[in-house]
Design a protein around this motif. Structure first.
Motif, PDB file in Angstrom:
ATOM      1  N   LEU A  95       0.831  -1.225   0.000  1.00  0.00           N
ATOM      2  CA  LEU A  95       0.000   0.000   0.000  1.00  0.00           C
ATOM      3  C   LEU A  95       0.855   1.260   0.000  1.00  0.00           C
ATOM      4  N   GLN A 153      -1.405   4.109  -4.788  1.00  0.00           N
ATOM      5  CA  GLN A 153      -2.782   3.631  -4.893  1.00  0.00           C
ATOM      6  C   GLN A 153      -3.253   3.659  -6.338  1.00  0.00           C
ATOM      7  N   GLY A 177      -7.140   1.072  -0.265  1.00  0.00           N
ATOM      8  CA  GLY A 177      -6.462   1.114  -1.564  1.00  0.00           C
ATOM      9  C   GLY A 177      -7.380   0.797  -2.729  1.00  0.00           C
TER      10      GLY A 177
END
Ligand code: CO
Length: 214
Positions: free
Chosen positions: A29, A33, A58
């Motif tokens: 993450l 994104q 995300g």
């Protein structure tokens, strides 16, 4: 005095459970994104985008305000749409309202609430626009629910007419705009069949969605 005693502890437990399933989750993450969806929903605590959609952090970009209103002069909402569409290249925008929306309820009554009246004015405009159809619905709760739906349909249209979405379509960027409504009482989403993927579809999709019960 200790405040918010449980939340940090909750967070630690959540991180532990996520790491148990995927030890690399947070590391991945942190790289960036690329969500496929932009959710524009109500700020109501009972309507959290990720949980309802079964999506992890995300996976959905989110904008929430009272009664999921999209106003062309609201730079907050319009900036979110711009970032989601132009930078993140989301493929789908979902405007999601919910039955029993307090903002819509307040807008359907005529008494003065306060500062929020200026915001609710946008929903009162929706009510006024569809007054004829709404007044034909005798059951008060049914009429309220229909106003919740009509508000979603009108706000979906506002997304379609935004400069950002219009430009994306002009450039051939694949992007669908959808209007949904959520049932707090059963947890289920309902598609209001106002899905629009190009400018030529706006008029027909709007007419069909608005006239559904007329
Ligand atoms: Co609401």
């Amino acid at each position: 005095m200790r405040v918010l005693p449980d939340l940090i502890e909750n967070n630690r437990k959540w991180v532990a459970s996520v790491n148990e399933t995927d030890p690399d989750f947070f590391n991945k993450l942190s790289q960036g994104q690329s969500p496929e969806f932009l959710w524009i929903g109500c700020a109501d605590s009972r309507v959290p985008a990720n949980e309802i959609l079964g999506l992890m952090p995300g996976e959905v970009f989110v904008h929430r305000n009272i009664a999921n209103v999209v106003v062309h002069s609201d730079f907050n909402c319009q900036s979110v749409i711009e970032y989601a569409v132009s930078a993140l290249k989301v493929k789908h925008i979902i405007v999601c309202g919910h039955y029993g929306c307090g903002g819509v309820k307040a807008a359907s009554q005529n008494h003065h609430v306060g500062l929020i009246d200026n915001w609710l004015r946008h929903i009162r405009d929706v009510r006024r626009k569809h007054d004829e159809v709404l007044l034909k619905i005798e059951d008060e709760n049914e009429r309220f629910n229909r106003l919740c739906e009509l508000n979603v349909i009108e706000q979906t249209l506002h997304v379609c007419h935004s400069t950002v979405v219009q430009e994306a379509w002009e450039n051939g960027q694949p992007l669908s705009v959808n209007g949904w409504i959520y049932g707090i009482g059963d947890g289920l989403l309902k598609d209001l069949n106002v899905t629009i993927a190009e400018p030529t579809e706006i008029a027909d999709a709007y007419r069909v969605a608005v006239n559904r019960t007329a």
